[in-house]
Motif scaffolding. Structure first.
Motif, PDB file in Angstrom:
ATOM      1  N   ALA A  32      12.521  27.978  35.510  1.00  0.00           N
ATOM      2  CA  ALA A  32      12.280  29.138  34.655  1.00  0.00           C
ATOM      3  C   ALA A  32      12.562  30.445  35.381  1.00  0.00           C
ATOM      4  O   ALA A  32      12.806  31.478  34.748  1.00  0.00           O
ATOM      5  CB  ALA A  32      10.836  29.121  34.149  1.00  0.00           C
ATOM      6  N   LEU A  33      12.541  30.416  36.701  1.00  0.00           N
ATOM      7  CA  LEU A  33      12.808  31.601  37.504  1.00  0.00           C
ATOM      8  C   LEU A  33      14.278  31.713  37.888  1.00  0.00           C
ATOM      9  O   LEU A  33      14.738  32.786  38.288  1.00  0.00           O
ATOM     10  CB  LEU A  33      11.945  31.585  38.774  1.00  0.00           C
ATOM     11  N   VAL A  34      15.016  30.610  37.767  1.00  0.00           N
ATOM     12  CA  VAL A  34      16.449  30.604  38.113  1.00  0.00           C
ATOM     13  C   VAL A  34      17.222  29.940  36.971  1.00  0.00           C
ATOM     14  O   VAL A  34      17.687  28.803  37.091  1.00  0.00           O
ATOM     15  CB  VAL A  34      16.711  29.865  39.441  1.00  0.00           C
ATOM     16  N   PRO A  35      17.390  30.639  35.845  1.00  0.00           N
ATOM     17  CA  PRO A  35      18.127  30.039  34.734  1.00  0.00           C
ATOM     18  C   PRO A  35      19.633  29.991  34.960  1.00  0.00           C
ATOM     19  O   PRO A  35      20.334  29.189  34.338  1.00  0.00           O
ATOM     20  CB  PRO A  35      17.783  30.952  33.555  1.00  0.00           C
ATOM     21  N   ARG A  36      20.134  30.849  35.866  1.00  0.00           N
ATOM     22  CA  ARG A  36      21.570  30.880  36.157  1.00  0.00           C
ATOM     23  C   ARG A  36      21.745  31.148  37.644  1.00  0.00           C
ATOM     24  O   ARG A  36      20.936  31.836  38.257  1.00  0.00           O
ATOM     25  CB  ARG A  36      22.278  31.972  35.338  1.00  0.00           C
ATOM     26  N   TRP A  37      22.808  30.603  38.216  1.00  0.00           N
ATOM     27  CA  TRP A  37      23.033  30.771  39.644  1.00  0.00           C
ATOM     28  C   TRP A  37      24.524  30.622  39.951  1.00  0.00           C
ATOM     29  O   TRP A  37      25.298  30.166  39.131  1.00  0.00           O
ATOM     30  CB  TRP A  37      22.209  29.740  40.428  1.00  0.00           C
ATOM     31  N   TRP A  38      24.877  31.053  41.169  1.00  0.00           N
ATOM     32  CA  TRP A  38      26.253  30.949  41.647  1.00  0.00           C
ATOM     33  C   TRP A  38      26.368  29.797  42.635  1.00  0.00           C
ATOM     34  O   TRP A  38      25.480  29.590  43.462  1.00  0.00           O
ATOM     35  CB  TRP A  38      26.678  32.236  42.369  1.00  0.00           C
ATOM     36  N   GLU A  39      27.485  29.069  42.559  1.00  0.00           N
ATOM     37  CA  GLU A  39      27.772  28.030  43.541  1.00  0.00           C
ATOM     38  C   GLU A  39      29.136  28.287  44.168  1.00  0.00           C
ATOM     39  O   GLU A  39      30.046  28.787  43.508  1.00  0.00           O
ATOM     40  CB  GLU A  39      27.751  26.634  42.901  1.00  0.00           C
ATOM     41  N   ARG A  40      29.258  27.911  45.445  1.00  0.00           N
ATOM     42  CA  ARG A  40      30.506  28.074  46.177  1.00  0.00           C
ATOM     43  C   ARG A  40      31.614  27.213  45.578  1.00  0.00           C
ATOM     44  O   ARG A  40      31.385  26.080  45.166  1.00  0.00           O
ATOM     45  CB  ARG A  40      30.325  27.692  47.634  1.00  0.00           C
ATOM     46  N   THR A  41      32.809  27.761  45.560  1.00  0.00           N
ATOM     47  CA  THR A  41      33.989  27.002  45.170  1.00  0.00           C
ATOM     48  C   THR A  41      34.723  26.562  46.438  1.00  0.00           C
ATOM     49  O   THR A  41      34.511  27.136  47.514  1.00  0.00           O
ATOM     50  CB  THR A  41      34.933  27.845  44.307  1.00  0.00           C
ATOM     51  N   PRO A  42      35.596  25.564  46.351  1.00  0.00           N
ATOM     52  CA  PRO A  42      36.333  25.127  47.544  1.00  0.00           C
ATOM     53  C   PRO A  42      37.132  26.248  48.199  1.00  0.00           C
ATOM     54  O   PRO A  42      37.358  26.241  49.407  1.00  0.00           O
ATOM     55  CB  PRO A  42      37.255  24.019  46.995  1.00  0.00           C
ATOM     56  N   GLY A  43      37.549  27.222  47.412  1.00  0.00           N
ATOM     57  CA  GLY A  43      38.328  28.320  47.966  1.00  0.00           C
ATOM     58  C   GLY A  43      37.497  29.420  48.591  1.00  0.00           C
ATOM     59  O   GLY A  43      38.052  30.416  49.083  1.00  0.00           O
ATOM     60  N   GLY A  44      36.185  29.271  48.595  1.00  0.00           N
ATOM     61  CA  GLY A  44      35.323  30.269  49.227  1.00  0.00           C
ATOM     62  C   GLY A  44      34.753  31.300  48.279  1.00  0.00           C
ATOM     63  O   GLY A  44      34.004  32.181  48.701  1.00  0.00           O
ATOM     64  N   GLY A  45      35.108  31.217  46.981  1.00  0.00           N
ATOM     65  CA  GLY A  45      34.535  32.135  46.008  1.00  0.00           C
ATOM     66  C   GLY A  45      33.262  31.563  45.411  1.00  0.00           C
ATOM     67  O   GLY A  45      32.595  30.706  46.009  1.00  0.00           O
ATOM     68  N   TRP A  46      32.919  32.043  44.231  1.00  0.00           N
ATOM     69  CA  TRP A  46      31.698  31.618  43.562  1.00  0.00           C
ATOM     70  C   TRP A  46      31.992  31.358  42.089  1.00  0.00           C
ATOM     71  O   TRP A  46      32.777  32.072  41.477  1.00  0.00           O
ATOM     72  CB  TRP A  46      30.612  32.691  43.653  1.00  0.00           C
ATOM     73  N   VAL A  47      31.327  30.338  41.533  1.00  0.00           N
ATOM     74  CA  VAL A  47      31.434  30.064  40.108  1.00  0.00           C
ATOM     75  C   VAL A  47      30.028  30.046  39.514  1.00  0.00           C
ATOM     76  O   VAL A  47      29.076  29.560  40.140  1.00  0.00           O
ATOM     77  CB  VAL A  47      32.169  28.731  39.837  1.00  0.00           C
ATOM     78  N   LEU A  48      29.901  30.583  38.319  1.00  0.00           N
ATOM     79  CA  LEU A  48      28.604  30.682  37.659  1.00  0.00           C
ATOM     80  C   LEU A  48      28.206  29.352  37.028  1.00  0.00           C
ATOM     81  O   LEU A  48      29.029  28.661  36.428  1.00  0.00           O
ATOM     82  CB  LEU A  48      28.650  31.761  36.573  1.00  0.00           C
ATOM     83  N   HIS A  49      26.933  29.023  37.144  1.00  0.00           N
ATOM     84  CA  HIS A  49      26.364  27.873  36.429  1.00  0.00           C
ATOM     85  C   HIS A  49      25.234  28.373  35.540  1.00  0.00           C
ATOM     86  O   HIS A  49      24.349  29.116  35.998  1.00  0.00           O
ATOM     87  CB  HIS A  49      25.840  26.825  37.412  1.00  0.00           C
ATOM     88  N   ASP A  50      25.279  27.959  34.303  1.00  0.00           N
ATOM     89  CA  ASP A  50      24.272  28.350  33.320  1.00  0.00           C
ATOM     90  C   ASP A  50      23.358  27.166  33.054  1.00  0.00           C
ATOM     91  O   ASP A  50      23.799  26.125  32.544  1.00  0.00           O
ATOM     92  CB  ASP A  50      24.961  28.801  32.024  1.00  0.00           C
TER      93      ASP A  50
END
Length: 377
Positions: A32-50
């Protein structure tokens, strides 16, 4: 969502059966405190997870003992589009639960004590502290107004109402406390922390760009005396704006093939200093502000040391062969690192962890162990 079995499994993983933290972890809805977060991509960027879009991944991720990045640069996950990608440094997160408890244990929390929780983030650590001490005994501070507002709203829905404030924790603090536990790292300790800590109170923090956990008890004369724990942790540094200042990583390509003013063969294999915590910490004490970068291409390893004063070093080798080292600028950064590694090899260890720490009223930290001394100021 049936989240409780996940929370109970997490509690069993990170807290002993007799730990007072186990029931708190099992009863706190981290998702409930983290409904969305970023995860690392293989290329070193970030992708959003909902989370709500994938409840199974949401629960398994939220109740794993891992840090969840909630903000990259100035962009909070709550404000991004589903599936969006971005680049930049992580600027806020929900610290992995095991580390939150680890820091609170160092804080020697007890009923009736007033706690300042520095670095509210998602509010998860604040929720655990409020569950243990009670709302009126917990205040949390974060530099980001949105983080405070979101955490307050989500904690309110959970029936928790600690005092959340927005502000620069390195400046004057709202009141005085028996305990100050920081979930962000500093260099040196802000003088305002000692001023706000009551005599006999306890401070817990980490030193920026190191894995050193500093704990200290405040004395009657306004100082604090403690040690660098034989334990380690890594936190983001305090920030004073929406993002961290741009680092020196852009110089890597510029220096990729440049000959140094000083070219030698190194004594020890190239390694990734970001994963060699003890060496990285000692290097930061020797050369505050040094940046470390590492790249591996097959068996080829290359490491860079960069500093704002213009000093740089590049070491490259195949696997564990002695590297060719190029250095430039006013200081020989790789020489400093090699002296530290030589000490580690010849003495069987390094003196930082377990050292005595004395914090002066201005926040300077004086470390000592045997004949070794260092100052963080």
């Amino acid at each position: 969502m049936d989240w409780k079995p996940y929370a109970e499994r997490l509690a069993e993983e990170i807290a002993d059966p007799v730990s007072r933290w186990r029931p708190l972890v099992s009863q706190t809805p981290r998702h409930a405190l983290v409904p969305r977060w970023w995860e690392r991509t293989p290329g070193g960027g970030w992708v959003l997870h909902d989370g709500p879009a994938d409840p199974e991944k949401w629960t398994s991720t939220a109740y794993s003992d891992r840090t969840l990045v909630t903000r990259v640069g100035p962009l909070h996950a709550d404000h991004a589009e589903n599936g969006q990608t971005t680049t930049g440094p992580a600027t806020s997160s929900s610290t992995h639960p095991g580390l939150v408890i680890q820091m609170y244990r160092h804080g020697r929390l007890a009923k009736g004590l007033d706690l300042l929780d520095i670095g509210t983030g998602s509010g998860y650590g604040t929720a655990l502290a409020a569950g243990l001490l009670g709302d009126k005994h917990v205040q949390a501070i974060d530099v980001d107004p949105y983080l405070e507002a979101a955490a307050r709203e989500r904690l309110d829905r959970m029936g928790l109402h600690p005092d959340l404030v927005t502000g620069d924790a390195t400046g004057p603090l709202p009141r005085t406390y028996d305990r100050i536990v920081s979930m962000v790292s500093v260099w040196p300790v802000p003088a305002s922390w000692l001023a706000a800590l009551r005599p006999g109170g306890r401070l817990v923090t980490t030193i920026a760009n190191t894995s050193a956990i500093l704990t200290a008890w405040k004395t009657e004369d306004g100082r604090a005396v403690g040690r660098i724990e034989r334990d380690w942790a890594g936190f983001m540094s305090t920030r004073h704006g929406d993002d961290y200042p741009t680092g020196l990583g852009g110089r890597i390509e510029e220096l990729a093939d440049v000959d140094g003013d000083h070219i030698t063969q190194g004594r020890y294999p190239v390694l990734n200093l970001s994963e060699a915590w003890e060496l990285r910490s000692m290097l930061e004490l020797a050369v505050p502000g040094v940046e470390t970068h590492y790249r591996q291409d097959g068996r080829r390893r290359t490491a860079w040391l960069l500093h704002q004063d213009g000093s740089w070093a590049r070491a490259s080798a195949t696997f564990i062969d002695p590297p060719v080292v190029h250095q430039g600028g006013p200081r020989r950064l790789w020489d400093v690192l090699e002296r530290i590694r030589h000490r580690q090899n010849s003495e069987g260890g390094l003196p930082l962890y377990g050292s005595r720490a004395e914090i002066a009223q201005d926040g300077a930290v004086h470390l000592s162990r045997g004949k070794w001394t260092a100052t963080i100021e």
